[in-house]
Write an enzyme that holds these catalytic residues in place. Structure first.
Site, mmCIF file in Angstrom:
data_model
loop_
_atom_site.group_PDB
_atom_site.id
_atom_site.type_symbol
_atom_site.label_atom_id
_atom_site.label_comp_id
_atom_site.label_asym_id
_atom_site.label_seq_id
_atom_site.Cartn_x
_atom_site.Cartn_y
_atom_site.Cartn_z
ATOM 1 N N LYS A 175 0.851 -1.190 0.000
ATOM 2 C CA LYS A 175 0.000 0.000 0.000
ATOM 3 C C LYS A 175 0.888 1.242 0.000
ATOM 4 O O LYS A 175 1.451 1.615 1.012
ATOM 5 C CB LYS A 175 -0.929 0.052 1.224
ATOM 6 C CG LYS A 175 -2.031 1.085 1.013
ATOM 7 C CD LYS A 175 -2.588 1.652 2.272
ATOM 8 C CE LYS A 175 -1.769 2.722 2.899
ATOM 9 N NZ LYS A 175 -1.609 3.966 2.116
ATOM 10 N N GLY A 227 6.422 4.933 8.515
ATOM 11 C CA GLY A 227 5.590 6.126 8.571
ATOM 12 C C GLY A 227 5.770 6.831 9.900
ATOM 13 O O GLY A 227 6.789 6.663 10.581
ATOM 14 N N THR A 229 5.252 8.063 13.833
ATOM 15 C CA THR A 229 5.188 7.336 15.101
ATOM 16 C C THR A 229 3.730 7.151 15.534
ATOM 17 O O THR A 229 3.351 6.087 16.031
ATOM 18 C CB THR A 229 6.018 8.080 16.161
ATOM 19 O OG1 THR A 229 7.394 8.001 15.742
ATOM 20 C CG2 THR A 229 5.880 7.463 17.531
ATOM 21 N N ALA A 231 1.005 6.816 13.658
ATOM 22 C CA ALA A 231 0.388 5.724 12.893
ATOM 23 C C ALA A 231 1.025 4.390 13.278
ATOM 24 O O ALA A 231 0.345 3.364 13.372
ATOM 25 C CB ALA A 231 0.538 5.981 11.401
ATOM 26 N N GLU A 249 9.149 1.280 11.104
ATOM 27 C CA GLU A 249 10.230 2.270 11.026
ATOM 28 C C GLU A 249 9.561 3.624 11.040
ATOM 29 O O GLU A 249 8.795 3.950 10.131
ATOM 30 C CB GLU A 249 11.021 2.051 9.743
ATOM 31 C CG GLU A 249 11.639 0.669 9.701
ATOM 32 C CD GLU A 249 12.239 0.387 8.340
ATOM 33 O OE1 GLU A 249 13.405 0.699 8.155
ATOM 34 O OE2 GLU A 249 11.506 -0.120 7.480
ATOM 35 N N CYS A 283 13.195 10.967 7.404
ATOM 36 C CA CYS A 283 13.074 10.555 8.804
ATOM 37 C C CYS A 283 14.340 10.824 9.604
ATOM 38 O O CYS A 283 14.290 11.148 10.773
ATOM 39 C CB CYS A 283 12.716 9.077 8.859
ATOM 40 S SG CYS A 283 13.824 8.046 7.882
ATOM 41 N N GLU A 382 8.979 16.041 15.651
ATOM 42 C CA GLU A 382 9.405 15.935 14.258
ATOM 43 C C GLU A 382 8.575 16.909 13.421
ATOM 44 O O GLU A 382 7.355 16.796 13.358
ATOM 45 C CB GLU A 382 9.174 14.509 13.763
ATOM 46 C CG GLU A 382 9.621 14.309 12.339
ATOM 47 C CD GLU A 382 9.353 12.906 11.834
ATOM 48 O OE1 GLU A 382 8.223 12.423 11.971
ATOM 49 O OE2 GLU A 382 10.290 12.289 11.288
HETATM 50 P P1 NAD Z 1 1.949 8.463 7.918
HETATM 51 O O1 NAD Z 1 2.185 7.690 9.162
HETATM 52 O O2 NAD Z 1 0.858 9.449 7.912
HETATM 53 O O3 NAD Z 1 1.634 7.457 6.709
HETATM 54 C C1 NAD Z 1 2.525 6.439 6.318
HETATM 55 C C2 NAD Z 1 1.773 5.369 5.574
HETATM 56 O O4 NAD Z 1 0.909 4.697 6.485
HETATM 57 C C3 NAD Z 1 0.861 5.902 4.471
HETATM 58 O O5 NAD Z 1 0.842 4.953 3.429
HETATM 59 C C4 NAD Z 1 -0.496 5.997 5.171
HETATM 60 O O6 NAD Z 1 -1.573 5.948 4.273
HETATM 61 C C5 NAD Z 1 -0.458 4.791 6.086
HETATM 62 N N1 NAD Z 1 -1.213 4.895 7.338
HETATM 63 C C6 NAD Z 1 -1.436 6.005 8.087
HETATM 64 N N2 NAD Z 1 -2.094 5.673 9.210
HETATM 65 C C7 NAD Z 1 -2.278 4.327 9.180
HETATM 66 C C8 NAD Z 1 -2.893 3.387 10.064
HETATM 67 N N3 NAD Z 1 -3.453 3.765 11.206
HETATM 68 N N4 NAD Z 1 -2.879 2.078 9.710
HETATM 69 C C9 NAD Z 1 -2.308 1.670 8.557
HETATM 70 N N5 NAD Z 1 -1.729 2.515 7.682
HETATM 71 C C10 NAD Z 1 -1.705 3.827 7.989
HETATM 72 O O7 NAD Z 1 3.350 9.104 7.525
HETATM 73 P P2 NAD Z 1 3.703 10.028 6.285
HETATM 74 O O8 NAD Z 1 3.289 11.416 6.598
HETATM 75 O O9 NAD Z 1 3.233 9.395 5.037
HETATM 76 O O10 NAD Z 1 5.309 9.912 6.299
HETATM 77 C C11 NAD Z 1 6.118 10.677 7.089
HETATM 78 C C12 NAD Z 1 6.532 9.915 8.333
HETATM 79 O O11 NAD Z 1 7.228 8.721 7.970
HETATM 80 C C13 NAD Z 1 7.515 10.711 9.168
HETATM 81 O O12 NAD Z 1 7.170 10.580 10.529
HETATM 82 C C14 NAD Z 1 8.847 10.042 8.885
HETATM 83 O O13 NAD Z 1 9.806 10.216 9.889
HETATM 84 C C15 NAD Z 1 8.438 8.622 8.728
HETATM 85 N N6 NAD Z 1 9.462 7.866 8.002
HETATM 86 C C16 NAD Z 1 10.236 6.971 8.671
HETATM 87 C C17 NAD Z 1 11.245 6.270 8.009
HETATM 88 C C18 NAD Z 1 12.138 5.278 8.725
HETATM 89 O O14 NAD Z 1 12.826 4.510 8.053
HETATM 90 N N7 NAD Z 1 12.157 5.256 10.044
HETATM 91 C C19 NAD Z 1 11.457 6.498 6.646
HETATM 92 C C20 NAD Z 1 10.642 7.433 5.992
HETATM 93 C C21 NAD Z 1 9.632 8.108 6.674
#
Ligand code: NAD
Length: 473
Positions: A175, A227, A229, A231, A249, A283, A382
């Site tokens: 997804k 994504g 923290t 979520a 992650e 991230c 963040e």
């Molecule tokens: P997000 O958590 O809003 O969404 C990430 C993904 O999860 C999207 O595909 C979203 O549709 C899905 N999602 C959201 N809530 C969900 C839930 N409750 N259940 C299942 N799926 C869900 O994050 P974002 O805004 O898309 O990305 C930015 C975040 O990702 C930042 O916090 C960043 O630090 C983190 N990130 C972490 C890493 C790592 O390797 N640690 C790498 C890249 C990004």
């Protein structure tokens, strides 16, 4: 390509049951570049069904053969690397020069590396039981993987899941984030071109609700989530209830520690790559700069001078250092943090607004605050945008204390001419990865999250394998 919104299931482009459509907006032009389906539970169930059907044959395909598919994928990707990099840039505003790395060169390396790994990995080993017999230890695929990916570096982050999962013998329901979905379909064309069997990788588009269906589906054996923290907590809670393995992650608020002998010319050259890569939407961005009190003014000058000379503009223009934020919502969020910094009494040294010459697009100026205390939101949370805080420290212990004063623990960097001393400071930092003197990442070293930055341990090949022992007389 996905002109009328479709899903990729069982190797084919199929219509969804859901009629909910998500428009895709180019954040530099604010124009619509396409749309995707917000998949519902029935759509997810169909994708999971296809992944389950494909699992037995894929699991029984030899690791070398699975690796050969990944090597072939790397080759096909290589031939379309410019197309992929540009597509992601139009989607999320990543400047093209960076997108060529994070959405082309790196994922190609990841697929290629896993192709090689297939030949050397110890899939089955024999161990001495210590009781006069031996046992077989086998590594077997965990099954169907739900791979949920954010938008900031979608192809690297997808490759970090797809390559180890496919090599392990798992099948996948992927997804992508709605902000970056068309690039997932471009990869699906490549998977078909190299002949990856139908159903081994399936794509369901959509937002949070779609992700929740993937996580909660009983036919998904393991969740690999990247994504935020917030979520990640929700995903891990569902997986905990279901006793379903999960690797998550998550976010970060990393520190760049400048020791007294830090080479500031080198720091200036790597400032954007280390502290604000992808307009701060990475991230591991080191958005807290810790400077020795004696050199604070010098460091502030370097940071402000470097960022004021940087170019904010069209991501497709090779001269741009910073592009727009990925969405209007992301810009609103970043502007909220700028306001909170001002209200908390931090001193704004640079930026803080929208660039006047760019009235269209979700742009925010590179922004620098000092006089920041650890209780302020801009020190703790963040931001995921071009906002830096520069904070002075008194001695090495104070620097380590400030670096560790965070609920996160993802990245970090140390700048010093004395590499041994820098490594000693790095050893004391409570974080998953520390770069000495700048950005040098590799597919072959783990990216781990300490504290609120992740759960489930190393997210590489082992995360997609169950371990079985067979012993007897
Ligand atoms: P997000 O958590 O809003 O969404 C990430 C993904 O999860 C999207 O595909 C979203 O549709 C899905 N999602 C959201 N809530 C969900 C839930 N409750 N259940 C299942 N799926 C869900 O994050 P974002 O805004 O898309 O990305 C930015 C975040 O990702 C930042 O916090 C960043 O630090 C983190 N990130 C972490 C890493 C790592 O390797 N640690 C790498 C890249 C990004």
């Amino acid at each position: 390509m996905n002109d009328s919104p479709k899903l990729f299931i069982g190797g084919e482009y199929v219509s969804a049951t859901s009629t909910e459509i998500v428009p895709l907006i180019n954040p530099a032009t604010e124009e619509q570049i396409g749309s995707v389906v917000d998949s519902n539970g029935a759509d997810v169930a169909r994708a999971v069904g296809a992944a389950r059907d494909a699992l037995p044959e894929w699991r029984d395909t030899s690791p070398e053969r699975r690796g050969a598919y990944l090597t072939a994928l790397a080759e096909v990707f290589d031939g379309r690397r410019d197309e992929m990099a540009a597509l992601v840039s139009r989607h999320n505003g990543t400047v093209l020069s960076r997108s060529r790395q994070s959405n082309a060169a790196r994922p190609i390396d990841i697929y290629r590396y896993h192709g090689e790994l297939s030949r050397s990995f110890p899939w089955e080993t024999v161990v001495d039981t210590g009781r006069g017999s031996s046992a077989i230890v086998r590594r077997e695929p965990v099954g169907v993987v739900g791979a949920i990916v954010p938008w900031n570096a979608p192809q690297t982050l997808a490759a970090q899941k797809l390559a180890p999962a496919l090599l392990a013998g798992c099948t996948v329901v992927w997804k992508p984030s709605p902000e970056t979905s068309l690039d997932a379909f471009l990869l699906s064309e490549m998977l078909n071109e190299v002949g990856v069997p139908p159903g081994v990788v399936n794509i369901v588009t959509g937002g949070r609700g779609t992700g929740e269906h993937v996580v909660a589906h009983p036919g998904v054996d393991k969740v690999s989530f990247t994504g935020s923290t917030a979520a990640g907590r929700a995903v891990a809670a569902t997986c905990g209830q279901m006793l379903k393995p999960v690797t998550a992650e998550l976010g970060g608020k990393s520190a760049a520690v400048l020791l007294e002998d830090a080479p500031l010319d080198l720091f200036a050259r790597s400032l954007i790559g280390t502290c604000l890569p992808n307009t701060g939407q990475v991230c591991y961005s080191c958005t807290r700069i810790l400077a020795p009190r004696k050199r604070l003014e010098e460091v502030l000058d370097v940071v402000v001078e470097t960022l004021s000379k940087a170019t904010v503009g069209d991501p497709m223009d090779p001269r741009s250092d910073f592009g727009p934020l990925a969405s209007a919502a992301q810009r609103t969020r970043v502007e909220g943090y700028i306001q909170s910094g001002l209200q908390d009494g931090a001193r704004l040294l640079l930026g803080g607004g929208r660039p006047a010459q760019l009235p269209v697009g979700y742009y925010v100026e590179p922004t620098v605050f000092t006089d920041v205390t650890p209780d302020m939101l801009i020190f703790r949370e963040e931001v995921f945008g071009p906002l830096l805080v520069v904070v002075p420290y008194d001695d090495d212990d104070d620097a380590v204390r400030l670096a560790n004063d965070s609920s996160y623990g993802l990245g970090g960097s140390v700048f010093s001419r004395d590499l041994d001393r820098a490594k000693d400071i790095a050893r004391r930092m409570e974080t998953g990865s520390v770069l000495i003197n700048g950005e040098q990442r590799s597919e072959r070293i783990p990216l781990y999250g300490y504290k609120d930055s992740g759960v489930g341990g190393d997210a590489s090949l082992g995360a997609y394998l169950n371990i079985k022992s067979i012993s007897g007389p």
